[in-house]
Design a protein around this motif. Sequence first.
Motif, PDB file in Angstrom:
ATOM      1  N   GLU A   1     -83.270  87.007  10.143  1.00 27.19           N
ATOM      2  CA  GLU A   1     -83.921  88.254  10.560  1.00 27.19           C
ATOM      3  C   GLU A   1     -84.989  87.993  11.623  1.00 27.19           C
ATOM      4  O   GLU A   1     -85.380  86.858  11.841  1.00 27.19           O
ATOM      5  CB  GLU A   1     -84.573  88.920   9.332  1.00 27.19           C
ATOM      6  CG  GLU A   1     -83.544  89.366   8.295  1.00 27.19           C
ATOM      7  CD  GLU A   1     -84.173  89.669   6.947  1.00 27.19           C
ATOM      8  OE1 GLU A   1     -85.411  89.776   6.860  1.00 27.19           O
ATOM      9  OE2 GLU A   1     -83.406  89.781   5.963  1.00 27.19           O
ATOM     10  N   ASN A   2     -85.465  89.061  12.218  1.00 28.72           N
ATOM     11  CA  ASN A   2     -86.550  88.995  13.217  1.00 28.72           C
ATOM     12  C   ASN A   2     -86.232  88.022  14.353  1.00 28.72           C
ATOM     13  O   ASN A   2     -86.962  87.078  14.616  1.00 28.72           O
ATOM     14  CB  ASN A   2     -87.879  88.619  12.544  1.00 28.72           C
ATOM     15  CG  ASN A   2     -88.251  89.576  11.435  1.00 28.72           C
ATOM     16  OD1 ASN A   2     -88.384  90.767  11.676  1.00 28.72           O
ATOM     17  ND2 ASN A   2     -88.366  89.080  10.220  1.00 28.72           N
ATOM     18  N   GLU A   3     -85.138  88.315  15.025  1.00 26.59           N
ATOM     19  CA  GLU A   3     -84.667  87.431  16.095  1.00 26.59           C
ATOM     20  C   GLU A   3     -85.588  87.430  17.317  1.00 26.59           C
ATOM     21  O   GLU A   3     -86.040  88.478  17.756  1.00 26.59           O
ATOM     22  CB  GLU A   3     -83.276  87.912  16.523  1.00 26.59           C
ATOM     23  CG  GLU A   3     -82.674  87.113  17.657  1.00 26.59           C
ATOM     24  CD  GLU A   3     -81.261  87.571  17.962  1.00 26.59           C
ATOM     25  OE1 GLU A   3     -80.362  87.240  17.173  1.00 26.59           O
ATOM     26  OE2 GLU A   3     -81.075  88.278  18.970  1.00 26.59           O
TER      27      GLU A   3
ATOM     28  N   TYR B   1     -85.591  82.708  14.149  1.00 35.09           N
ATOM     29  CA  TYR B   1     -85.577  83.789  13.159  1.00 35.09           C
ATOM     30  C   TYR B   1     -86.660  83.556  12.124  1.00 35.09           C
ATOM     31  O   TYR B   1     -87.065  82.412  11.882  1.00 35.09           O
ATOM     32  CB  TYR B   1     -84.215  83.834  12.446  1.00 35.09           C
ATOM     33  CG  TYR B   1     -83.063  84.099  13.371  1.00 35.09           C
ATOM     34  CD1 TYR B   1     -82.612  85.392  13.604  1.00 35.09           C
ATOM     35  CD2 TYR B   1     -82.439  83.043  14.039  1.00 35.09           C
ATOM     36  CE1 TYR B   1     -81.552  85.629  14.470  1.00 35.09           C
ATOM     37  CE2 TYR B   1     -81.381  83.267  14.906  1.00 35.09           C
ATOM     38  CZ  TYR B   1     -80.944  84.561  15.123  1.00 35.09           C
ATOM     39  OH  TYR B   1     -79.901  84.792  15.981  1.00 35.09           O
TER      40      TYR B   1
ATOM     41  N   THR C   1     -87.362  84.837   8.124  1.00 36.19           N
ATOM     42  CA  THR C   1     -86.856  85.576   6.969  1.00 36.19           C
ATOM     43  C   THR C   1     -87.780  85.338   5.781  1.00 36.19           C
ATOM     44  O   THR C   1     -88.221  84.213   5.557  1.00 36.19           O
ATOM     45  CB  THR C   1     -85.446  85.067   6.572  1.00 36.19           C
ATOM     46  OG1 THR C   1     -84.614  85.074   7.731  1.00 36.19           O
ATOM     47  CG2 THR C   1     -84.817  85.946   5.499  1.00 36.19           C
TER      48      THR C   1
END
Lengths: 115, 295
Positions: free
Chosen positions: B54-56, B127, B129
Amino acid sequence: MPKIAIASENGGGLDDVVASRFARAPKFTIVELDEKGNIVNVRVIDNPGAQATGGAAIKAIQALINEGVDLVVGPAFGPNAQAVLTEMNIKSMTAAAGTKIRDIVEQAKKELGLG
Amino acid sequence: MRVKLAVTGGKGGTGKSTVATNLAALLARERRLVLADLDVEAPNDHILLGVGLENEEPVKIMLPFIDYKKCTRCGVCAEVCDTGAIVLTRDKTPYVVPRLCSGCRACYFACPEKAIIEGQRVIGYTYHTNVRLKTSSFDLVTGVLREGEEHTPPVVLAARRRAMKLANDVLLVDTSAGTASHVAIALEGSKLAVAVTEPTPLGLHDLEMILKILSEQGIEAWVVVNRWGIGSSGRMMDRLAETARNYGAVIKARIPYSRDIVDSYVKGVPIVEMLPDHEVSKVFYSLAKEILETI
Ligand SMILES: Nc1ncnc2c1ncn2[C@@H]1O[C@H](COP(=O)(O)OP(=O)(O)O)[C@@H](O)[C@H]1O
Ligand code: SF4
Ligand code: SF4
Ligand SMILES: [Mg+2]
């Protein structure tokens, strides 16, 4: 006049064989043909990629670009080498390592549409 | 960040990520932890932990573009390029091969005509997570090199930077296999490194290589012998111990070969969470305990 460069395993020349690796081949045999496909000149050049620490394939191709070759023959070409050859409008042909260079010239003529 | 720890070791598949994720799960019970997966060519900690990426954020490097109106075909750019990323046509027109370019800017500074324009190229991603397990939670930062790219270090650096920004207590890094320069970048500044190896001749060889790097960097090394099983010999164990001793390291644990580890991989749950009483889990408890006592 069409020019072929063949990655050569040993000292190069028509009696040498295709190298096992394109970028690291010690020599390139440069064969010049006339429009009928007859061999008019055979020379051997050093491959600057053979001793290079990085980017060997590109260094090899740079030398072949400077020679003005139309067709490059090697056992295989990596993605970088292939990309540059295509961009520079140079044809490529693969041939099994160990194949006699004299025999390669015959195949190369067909590839170039000669003879 | 107060302390940096690393898990490293021989070839791919030795068990680095298995060790890293289980230790992360245990250390996170006691400390605020960030786990950084710096094996950017094949990151898999998120798979072992059953979470997504997540949160690239993209990792970009400089890519030169040539202004052919200004370029005088002098060839200087190709001369200064170390990676062979600039090819010259017969009339010396430069052509950039993006995949080979490391973004070093040497050509940009060397061009006498200021004909090189700075562009950018995405070579990977990082990323972040949030991992929530039954008994602990922590942050996972993952670096991913884009398919077909060869310049690993900038992605390792970017992921390391992102993880360090998040970590205010313990940072645990999981490195890629081998001893390439980007492994050294991942290890840099670690107080302690767990070197995972196998009781095989190849494992012995790889162990020696990594212990050499660790001793050069002045990092304390703890050896974990993984996949101990039928056919593993006491003699091999002696040889591993001897190699460790030569580099001032010690063998701290032996993990048996176990189908349950594979099962935990498939389920995406660390074995210390899935089977807390398993003999493998017990090895991880004592290793984690010893680490906590050391840091
Ligand atoms: N002790 C073990 N017994 C059985 N399988 C194992 C063991 N350790 C690791 N594995 C399996 O081997 C594979 C690779 O492990 P992994 O930790 O991802 O290695 P690495 O990070 O070193 O590449 C995984 O499928 C994992 O479940
Ligand atoms: S250094 Fe600049 S001017 Fe010279 S060939 Fe390269 S881009 Fe053109
Ligand atoms: S930035 Fe560096 S690697 Fe890229 S083309 Fe320029 S000199 Fe070569
Ligand atoms: Mg791994």
